[in-house]
Scaffold this motif. Sequence first.
Motif, PDB file in Angstrom:
ATOM      1  N   GLY A 180     -27.000  17.963   5.198  1.00 21.65           N
ATOM      2  CA  GLY A 180     -27.863  18.601   6.018  1.00 21.65           C
ATOM      3  C   GLY A 180     -28.714  17.359   6.633  1.00 21.65           C
ATOM      4  O   GLY A 180     -28.647  18.684   8.255  1.00 21.65           O
ATOM      5  N   HIS A 181     -29.575  16.689   6.480  1.00 19.03           N
ATOM      6  CA  HIS A 181     -30.847  16.376   7.448  1.00 19.03           C
ATOM      7  C   HIS A 181     -29.468  15.300   8.188  1.00 19.03           C
ATOM      8  O   HIS A 181     -29.503  15.606   9.506  1.00 19.03           O
ATOM      9  CB  HIS A 181     -31.609  15.864   6.420  1.00 19.03           C
ATOM     10  N   GLY A 183     -35.644  12.740  -4.529  1.00 20.54           N
ATOM     11  CA  GLY A 183     -35.368  13.828  -5.793  1.00 20.54           C
ATOM     12  C   GLY A 183     -33.672  14.192  -5.648  1.00 20.54           C
ATOM     13  O   GLY A 183     -33.120  13.381  -5.496  1.00 20.54           O
ATOM     14  N   GLY A 189     -26.903  13.163   0.110  1.00 25.36           N
ATOM     15  CA  GLY A 189     -26.861  14.463  -0.275  1.00 25.36           C
ATOM     16  C   GLY A 189     -25.701  14.870   0.256  1.00 25.36           C
ATOM     17  O   GLY A 189     -25.081  14.726   0.192  1.00 25.36           O
ATOM     18  N   GLY A 190     -26.014  16.272   0.291  1.00 22.51           N
ATOM     19  CA  GLY A 190     -25.610  17.311   0.926  1.00 22.51           C
ATOM     20  C   GLY A 190     -24.940  17.093   2.927  1.00 22.51           C
ATOM     21  O   GLY A 190     -24.684  17.998   2.881  1.00 22.51           O
ATOM     22  N   ASP A 194     -25.883   8.388  -5.734  1.00 22.17           N
ATOM     23  CA  ASP A 194     -23.933   9.304  -6.335  1.00 22.17           C
ATOM     24  C   ASP A 194     -23.782   9.621  -5.937  1.00 22.17           C
ATOM     25  O   ASP A 194     -23.239   9.916  -4.276  1.00 22.17           O
ATOM     26  CB  ASP A 194     -24.725  10.869  -6.791  1.00 22.17           C
ATOM     27  N   ARG A 249     -37.612  26.009  -2.504  1.00 28.70           N
ATOM     28  CA  ARG A 249     -37.894  24.902  -2.535  1.00 28.70           C
ATOM     29  C   ARG A 249     -38.469  24.001  -1.611  1.00 28.70           C
ATOM     30  O   ARG A 249     -39.336  23.107  -2.394  1.00 28.70           O
ATOM     31  CB  ARG A 249     -36.225  23.849  -2.936  1.00 28.70           C
ATOM     32  N   SER A 276     -30.538  16.483  -5.217  1.00 32.12           N
ATOM     33  CA  SER A 276     -30.223  17.918  -4.727  1.00 32.12           C
ATOM     34  C   SER A 276     -29.738  18.915  -5.910  1.00 32.12           C
ATOM     35  O   SER A 276     -29.499  18.913  -6.121  1.00 32.12           O
ATOM     36  CB  SER A 276     -28.341  17.271  -3.907  1.00 32.12           C
ATOM     37  N   MET A 319     -28.443   9.955 -11.784  1.00 36.48           N
ATOM     38  CA  MET A 319     -27.963   9.902 -10.622  1.00 36.48           C
ATOM     39  C   MET A 319     -26.543   9.081  -9.770  1.00 36.48           C
ATOM     40  O   MET A 319     -25.201   9.678  -9.303  1.00 36.48           O
ATOM     41  CB  MET A 319     -28.856   9.734  -9.466  1.00 36.48           C
ATOM     42  N   ASP A 341     -35.167  11.949   1.477  1.00 33.36           N
ATOM     43  CA  ASP A 341     -35.825  13.442   0.870  1.00 33.36           C
ATOM     44  C   ASP A 341     -35.772  13.570  -0.268  1.00 33.36           C
ATOM     45  O   ASP A 341     -34.596  13.713  -0.770  1.00 33.36           O
ATOM     46  CB  ASP A 341     -34.824  14.218   1.926  1.00 33.36           C
ATOM     47  N   SER A 388     -25.330   3.119  -2.450  1.00 32.83           N
ATOM     48  CA  SER A 388     -25.918   2.586  -3.245  1.00 32.83           C
ATOM     49  C   SER A 388     -26.964   3.318  -3.609  1.00 32.83           C
ATOM     50  O   SER A 388     -27.943   4.237  -2.938  1.00 32.83           O
ATOM     51  CB  SER A 388     -26.552   0.935  -2.187  1.00 32.83           C
ATOM     52  N   ASN A 389     -28.432   2.334  -4.835  1.00 29.95           N
ATOM     53  CA  ASN A 389     -29.526   3.035  -4.706  1.00 29.95           C
ATOM     54  C   ASN A 389     -30.821   2.279  -3.101  1.00 29.95           C
ATOM     55  O   ASN A 389     -30.067   0.931  -2.650  1.00 29.95           O
ATOM     56  CB  ASN A 389     -30.696   2.572  -5.529  1.00 29.95           C
ATOM     57  N   GLN A 433     -26.782  18.203  -7.231  1.00 32.95           N
ATOM     58  CA  GLN A 433     -26.982  17.540  -8.830  1.00 32.95           C
ATOM     59  C   GLN A 433     -27.439  18.706  -9.989  1.00 32.95           C
ATOM     60  O   GLN A 433     -26.733  18.820 -11.324  1.00 32.95           O
ATOM     61  CB  GLN A 433     -27.303  16.779  -9.152  1.00 32.95           C
ATOM     62  N   THR A 481     -31.337   7.878   4.263  1.00 28.37           N
ATOM     63  CA  THR A 481     -30.836   6.604   2.359  1.00 28.37           C
ATOM     64  C   THR A 481     -30.642   7.838   1.535  1.00 28.37           C
ATOM     65  O   THR A 481     -31.172   7.524   0.194  1.00 28.37           O
ATOM     66  CB  THR A 481     -32.583   6.355   2.456  1.00 28.37           C
ATOM     67  N   ILE A 487     -26.835   6.990   3.122  1.00 28.35           N
ATOM     68  CA  ILE A 487     -26.673   6.123   1.469  1.00 28.35           C
ATOM     69  C   ILE A 487     -26.726   8.066   0.544  1.00 28.35           C
ATOM     70  O   ILE A 487     -27.735   8.475   0.653  1.00 28.35           O
ATOM     71  CB  ILE A 487     -27.948   5.079   1.390  1.00 28.35           C
TER      72      ILE A 487
HETATM   73  C1  LIG Z   1     -32.657  16.569  -2.324  1.00 25.91           C
HETATM   74  S1  LIG Z   1     -31.110  15.452  -2.235  1.00 25.91           S
HETATM   75  C2  LIG Z   1     -30.958  15.454  -0.550  1.00 25.91           C
HETATM   76  C3  LIG Z   1     -30.326  16.334   0.741  1.00 25.91           C
HETATM   77  C4  LIG Z   1     -29.991  15.566   1.534  1.00 25.91           C
HETATM   78  N1  LIG Z   1     -31.775  15.492   3.091  1.00 25.91           N
HETATM   79  C5  LIG Z   1     -29.333  17.103   2.456  1.00 25.91           C
HETATM   80  O1  LIG Z   1     -30.107  18.036   3.724  1.00 25.91           O
HETATM   81  O2  LIG Z   1     -28.289  17.467   2.451  1.00 25.91           O
HETATM   82  C6  LIG Z   1     -31.332  13.962  -2.687  1.00 25.91           C
HETATM   83  C7  LIG Z   1     -30.102  13.117  -2.474  1.00 25.91           C
HETATM   84  O3  LIG Z   1     -30.664  11.399  -2.574  1.00 25.91           O
HETATM   85  C8  LIG Z   1     -30.403  10.666  -3.669  1.00 25.91           C
HETATM   86  N2  LIG Z   1     -31.413   9.504  -4.173  1.00 25.91           N
HETATM   87  C9  LIG Z   1     -32.093  10.142  -4.887  1.00 25.91           C
HETATM   88  N3  LIG Z   1     -32.311   9.148  -5.286  1.00 25.91           N
HETATM   89  C10 LIG Z   1     -32.002   8.298  -4.763  1.00 25.91           C
HETATM   90  C11 LIG Z   1     -32.020   6.384  -4.390  1.00 25.91           C
HETATM   91  N4  LIG Z   1     -33.112   6.149  -5.182  1.00 25.91           N
HETATM   92  N5  LIG Z   1     -31.060   5.600  -4.201  1.00 25.91           N
HETATM   93  C12 LIG Z   1     -30.298   6.315  -3.246  1.00 25.91           C
HETATM   94  N6  LIG Z   1     -30.011   7.507  -3.569  1.00 25.91           N
HETATM   95  C13 LIG Z   1     -31.028   8.503  -4.101  1.00 25.91           C
HETATM   96  C14 LIG Z   1     -29.397  11.452  -4.921  1.00 25.91           C
HETATM   97  O4  LIG Z   1     -28.254  11.125  -5.425  1.00 25.91           O
HETATM   98  C15 LIG Z   1     -29.442  13.258  -4.144  1.00 25.91           C
HETATM   99  O5  LIG Z   1     -28.121  13.292  -3.843  1.00 25.91           O
END
Ligand SMILES: C[S@@+](CC[C@H](N)C(=O)[O-])C[C@H]1O[C@@H](n2cnc3c(N)ncnc32)[C@H](O)[C@@H]1O
Length: 298
Positions: free
Chosen positions: A47-48, A110, A44-45, A67, A285, A112, A135, A108, A90-91, A115, A41, A64
């Motif tokens: 990774g997971h 917060g 981000g980048g 951003d 981090r 990225s 975001m 995950d 989507s959020n 960002q 959900t 999802i």
């Molecule tokens: C910490 S990063 C995730 C990194 C990712 N796990 C990785 O391995 O690259 C958090 C991501 O979640 C997104 N995010 C945060 N809150 C969100 C929400 N309520 N709904 C959807 N995306 C969200 C942010 O835009 C950001 O890209």
Amino acid sequence: MNSDSSSSLIIDEQVFSHLPVLPQEIIAGLAVSAGGHYLDTTVGGGGHSRLILQTAPDVQLTAIDQDEDALAAAKKELAEFGDRVKFIQSNFAAYQFPDATFNGILADLGVSSYQLDTPARGFSFRHTASLDMRMNQQASLTAADVINEWEEAELADIFFKYGEERLSRRIARRIVERRPFDTTTALAEAIASAVPPKYRYGRIHPATRAFQALRIVVNDELKSLETFLAKAPNALVPGGRIAVISFHSLEDRLVKHGLRNSPLLRVITKKPITAQELEISNNPRSRSAKLRIAEKIN
Ligand SMILES: C[S@@+](CC[C@H](N)C(=O)[O-])C[C@H]1O[C@@H](n2cnc3c(N)ncnc32)[C@H](O)[C@@H]1O
């Protein structure tokens, strides 16, 4: 010790890495296995998501992010997996979770590294940028709106509540005296000028907590997390797992109670899983990451 009250807000402004946090713990915790369908959900980048997809050739993933830039980057990063991945902007609180579909769901929380490291997004006071912090770039409320238009008492309240900032009133007063603010750095300087010297040269920059609070408010982060925790369990198949990584005590408290109070879940992690020394030294981090996992009851 009660982890709710002991876990303090630690924000690493200076050190941000592109590595996914708690990688093995996520793959093991979600029990990722061949033929499974997983929901990331917060892609981000990517990774997971990459780690999940690499577990077996027939793993499927729905990814999802709210951003659009993050989603575009994740599409590139995960292109080699072709139609095994479906992307949705989507959020996670607004996502229509389908019933009993996923073997595992990950959040995950917060911002990225992308960002934080992109000055124009206005998340960081390391760069001079306009006070944005959204975001979702289609959202209407920006950090500038909050800083320049909200009442002093409201500002003090959010710094205290969402930044756990003890000097919230002084900081709010200084902001109101000096506003309007256009940039992240001007705001950070004003905040630094409002606090005693001892505080100014502490372990974290004196604006860190106020910036954290602003980000939470601009993105309505805690409300979104609560909605996610209420909706997501129903989307798991029986025996499916949900894993949530949080980075500060306000989030962790919601995750702990949300998982525990869901009638659909059995909590697997009595205490949150945290990073080992080796990971912390490679990826600073991860120092404040807390992972909680629960399983859908059959
Ligand atoms: C910490 S990063 C995730 C990194 C990712 N796990 C990785 O391995 O690259 C958090 C991501 O979640 C997104 N995010 C945060 N809150 C969100 C929400 N309520 N709904 C959807 N995306 C969200 C942010 O835009 C950001 O890209």
